[in-house]
Write a protein that holds these residues in place. Structure first.
Motif, mmCIF file in Angstrom:
data_model
loop_
_atom_site.group_PDB
_atom_site.id
_atom_site.type_symbol
_atom_site.label_atom_id
_atom_site.label_comp_id
_atom_site.label_asym_id
_atom_site.label_seq_id
_atom_site.Cartn_x
_atom_site.Cartn_y
_atom_site.Cartn_z
ATOM 1 N N ILE B 21 0.842 -1.202 0.000
ATOM 2 C CA ILE B 21 0.000 0.000 0.000
ATOM 3 C C ILE B 21 0.881 1.258 0.000
ATOM 4 O O ILE B 21 0.626 2.207 -0.748
ATOM 5 N N LEU B 22 1.941 1.231 0.797
ATOM 6 C CA LEU B 22 2.848 2.399 0.828
ATOM 7 C C LEU B 22 3.532 2.617 -0.526
ATOM 8 O O LEU B 22 3.684 3.757 -0.974
ATOM 9 N N ASP B 23 3.930 1.510 -1.174
ATOM 10 C CA ASP B 23 4.526 1.639 -2.517
ATOM 11 C C ASP B 23 3.535 2.273 -3.491
ATOM 12 O O ASP B 23 3.887 3.167 -4.268
ATOM 13 N N ALA B 24 2.277 1.778 -3.425
ATOM 14 C CA ALA B 24 1.241 2.308 -4.321
ATOM 15 C C ALA B 24 0.994 3.790 -4.021
ATOM 16 O O ALA B 24 0.788 4.603 -4.933
ATOM 17 N N ALA B 25 1.017 4.148 -2.733
ATOM 18 C CA ALA B 25 0.798 5.549 -2.343
ATOM 19 C C ALA B 25 1.913 6.435 -2.899
ATOM 20 O O ALA B 25 1.662 7.495 -3.478
ATOM 21 N N ARG B 26 3.166 5.988 -2.737
ATOM 22 C CA ARG B 26 4.297 6.763 -3.266
ATOM 23 C C ARG B 26 4.161 6.966 -4.776
ATOM 24 O O ARG B 26 4.380 8.065 -5.280
ATOM 25 N N GLU B 27 3.793 5.886 -5.479
ATOM 26 C CA GLU B 27 3.591 6.000 -6.933
ATOM 27 C C GLU B 27 2.518 7.024 -7.262
ATOM 28 O O GLU B 27 2.668 7.836 -8.169
ATOM 29 N N SER B 28 1.424 6.966 -6.509
ATOM 30 C CA SER B 28 0.306 7.856 -6.804
ATOM 31 C C SER B 28 0.665 9.311 -6.483
ATOM 32 O O SER B 28 0.370 10.223 -7.256
ATOM 33 N N PHE B 29 1.333 9.538 -5.331
ATOM 34 C CA PHE B 29 1.761 10.908 -4.993
ATOM 35 C C PHE B 29 2.706 11.437 -6.075
ATOM 36 O O PHE B 29 2.677 12.612 -6.420
ATOM 37 N N ALA B 30 3.549 10.539 -6.611
ATOM 38 C CA ALA B 30 4.494 10.958 -7.647
ATOM 39 C C ALA B 30 3.784 11.234 -8.975
ATOM 40 O O ALA B 30 4.036 12.233 -9.637
ATOM 41 N N ASP B 31 2.863 10.334 -9.359
ATOM 42 C CA ASP B 31 2.189 10.466 -10.663
ATOM 43 C C ASP B 31 1.159 11.583 -10.669
ATOM 44 O O ASP B 31 1.082 12.367 -11.617
ATOM 45 N N LYS B 32 0.319 11.605 -9.638
ATOM 46 C CA LYS B 32 -0.859 12.464 -9.686
ATOM 47 C C LYS B 32 -0.781 13.639 -8.710
ATOM 48 O O LYS B 32 -1.598 14.563 -8.778
ATOM 49 N N GLY B 33 0.160 13.599 -7.801
ATOM 50 C CA GLY B 33 0.264 14.662 -6.813
ATOM 51 C C GLY B 33 -0.542 14.360 -5.568
ATOM 52 O O GLY B 33 -1.344 13.416 -5.549
ATOM 53 N N PHE B 34 -0.320 15.170 -4.542
ATOM 54 C CA PHE B 34 -0.962 14.944 -3.246
ATOM 55 C C PHE B 34 -2.470 15.155 -3.336
ATOM 56 O O PHE B 34 -3.256 14.316 -2.903
ATOM 57 N N MET B 126 6.725 16.072 -4.477
ATOM 58 C CA MET B 126 5.799 15.412 -3.547
ATOM 59 C C MET B 126 5.822 16.103 -2.184
ATOM 60 O O MET B 126 4.777 16.388 -1.601
ATOM 61 N N MET B 127 7.018 16.373 -1.670
ATOM 62 C CA MET B 127 7.134 17.004 -0.356
ATOM 63 C C MET B 127 6.528 18.403 -0.366
ATOM 64 O O MET B 127 5.865 18.804 0.575
ATOM 65 N N ARG B 128 6.794 19.138 -1.444
ATOM 66 C CA ARG B 128 6.277 20.492 -1.602
ATOM 67 C C ARG B 128 4.760 20.490 -1.435
ATOM 68 O O ARG B 128 4.203 21.278 -0.683
ATOM 69 N N GLU B 129 4.101 19.575 -2.130
ATOM 70 C CA GLU B 129 2.642 19.521 -2.075
ATOM 71 C C GLU B 129 2.136 19.093 -0.709
ATOM 72 O O GLU B 129 1.200 19.681 -0.166
ATOM 73 N N GLY B 130 2.737 18.027 -0.166
ATOM 74 C CA GLY B 130 2.277 17.502 1.116
ATOM 75 C C GLY B 130 2.479 18.510 2.233
ATOM 76 O O GLY B 130 1.584 18.746 3.053
ATOM 77 N N ILE B 131 3.651 19.134 2.272
ATOM 78 C CA ILE B 131 3.969 20.108 3.324
ATOM 79 C C ILE B 131 3.063 21.337 3.189
ATOM 80 O O ILE B 131 2.626 21.917 4.190
ATOM 81 N N THR B 132 2.780 21.727 1.958
ATOM 82 C CA THR B 132 1.881 22.866 1.743
ATOM 83 C C THR B 132 0.504 22.567 2.328
ATOM 84 O O THR B 132 -0.069 23.380 3.055
ATOM 85 N N GLN B 133 -0.021 21.373 2.036
ATOM 86 C CA GLN B 133 -1.366 21.029 2.499
ATOM 87 C C GLN B 133 -1.425 20.779 4.003
ATOM 88 O O GLN B 133 -2.393 21.143 4.655
ATOM 89 N N MET B 134 -0.382 20.150 4.548
ATOM 90 C CA MET B 134 -0.459 19.734 5.948
ATOM 91 C C MET B 134 0.066 20.770 6.923
ATOM 92 O O MET B 134 -0.329 20.784 8.081
ATOM 93 N N ILE B 135 0.993 21.608 6.501
ATOM 94 C CA ILE B 135 1.597 22.565 7.443
ATOM 95 C C ILE B 135 1.325 24.002 7.024
ATOM 96 O O ILE B 135 0.789 24.798 7.796
ATOM 97 N N ILE B 136 1.701 24.359 5.799
ATOM 98 C CA ILE B 136 1.679 25.778 5.430
ATOM 99 C C ILE B 136 0.255 26.309 5.394
ATOM 100 O O ILE B 136 -0.032 27.371 5.955
ATOM 101 N N GLN B 137 -0.673 25.563 4.777
ATOM 102 C CA GLN B 137 -2.057 26.049 4.722
ATOM 103 C C GLN B 137 -2.694 26.192 6.103
ATOM 104 O O GLN B 137 -3.221 27.257 6.417
#
Lengths: 196, 196
Positions: B21-34, B126-137
């Motif tokens: 599941i984690l592998d699939a999640a990493r692929e999806s975050f990479a392909d489609k974004g957070f 990936m980090m840019r998007e995740g950090i933006t959604q979880m911390i910066i916003q």
């Protein structure tokens, strides 16, 4: 921009001599460190006469700047930062540092330099020593406060972070804010690190 | 620390299901974004039932934190930063951020995370998007000033730079100054970025 001085009548060595000297310099900075590397030792390692090293490079500092592919002369930046009113030092630092990064060629070369420092412990060690000798020590000496080196180091943290976030990670809105706004925001913080 | 909830009677899948599941999640975050990645889409990509993804991970945020091997929960850090007196926010940020880096395990994992962000454009995105959604916003929304996102981004520049200089480049004297001194120096600067 080439730093070679083409004095008529002096033999400049083979076509790759300058490159071979730079390779020998990189090896020496890596093996022995910045302080223990001399122009003479680099010449010996490159298998050329010391005069030939001096023909291509004015000083060990210059050899380091060229060997590490640093896109600006940190000594000129340091001199510029130390000139002018003391209360605007933060602004001069922000302007000079971001100025290098905002030029397309400078940005490409600074990115490459940052990436190699951050991915290689050996390159990090070389840069650490060279930057300490060429930038941190001279600026610290001019500040004449007891914790000057820590203050200059803290300035480095803010500058490095601004570059990493804006140009390498490209985190918004820092990545696309106009550079004047960024300078306005960084200047008081750098000033606080230096004199606060 | 494992985040899996081992509810008796629920079938947890094969031994590697969580990792798949984690592998699939990493692929999806990479392909489609957070933003465009859903728990359901990750389940589909991993070839498992969506209920199984929810069995292992509470939310998409948690899936991201685990997939990217982020050593702390950024949502807890954000909640801590937003609690307490507003005029000490800078100090709380410095203390929380350096606290993660000062623990040996945290430091090792943060170094690995920083190195992968700085060497891979895909991980950076990936980090840019995740950090933006979880911390910066969330932090920006609590600040209620017009340029809150820029202010939070500037805080990020100072923190990232402090970490890079102290722990990755190990530039002295920032590398070995005691952490309390470093917090004392960073706190007013972070406060200036937030409210100055």
């Amino acid at each position: 921009m080439t730093r070679a001085r083409r004095t008529p009548g002096r033999r400049p060595g083979g076509p790759d001599t300058r490159g071979e000297i730079l390779d020998a310099a990189r090896e020496s900075f890596a093996d022995k460190g910045f302080a223990a590397t001399s122009m003479r030792a680099v010449a010996r390692r490159a298998g050329v006469d010391a005069a030939l090293v001096h023909h291509y490079f004015d000083s060990k500092d210059e050899l380091f700047i060229e060997a590490m592919a640093i896109p600006v002369d940190p000594r000129q930046i340091a001199a510029h930062i130390l000139s002018g009113p003391r209360e605007e030092t933060g602004r001069r630092i922000a302007t000079a540092f971001l100025g290098v990064w905002e030029s397309p060629d400078g940005q490409q070369r600074m990115k490459a330099l940052f990436r190699s420092v951050l991915s290689s412990d050996e390159v990090a060690r070389m840069m650490r020593e060279g930057i300490t000798q060429m930038i941190i020590q001279p600026i610290s000496q001019m500040l004449d406060v007891p914790d000057a080196r820590l203050r200059v180091g803290l300035v480095a943290t803010q500058l490095v972070g601004a570059a990493v976030v804006r140009y390498l990670v490209e985190l918004e809105p820092v990545a696309s804010v106009d550079v004047e706004t960024l300078i306005d925001r960084l200047a008081p913080v750098l000033q606080q690190h230096l004199t606060g």
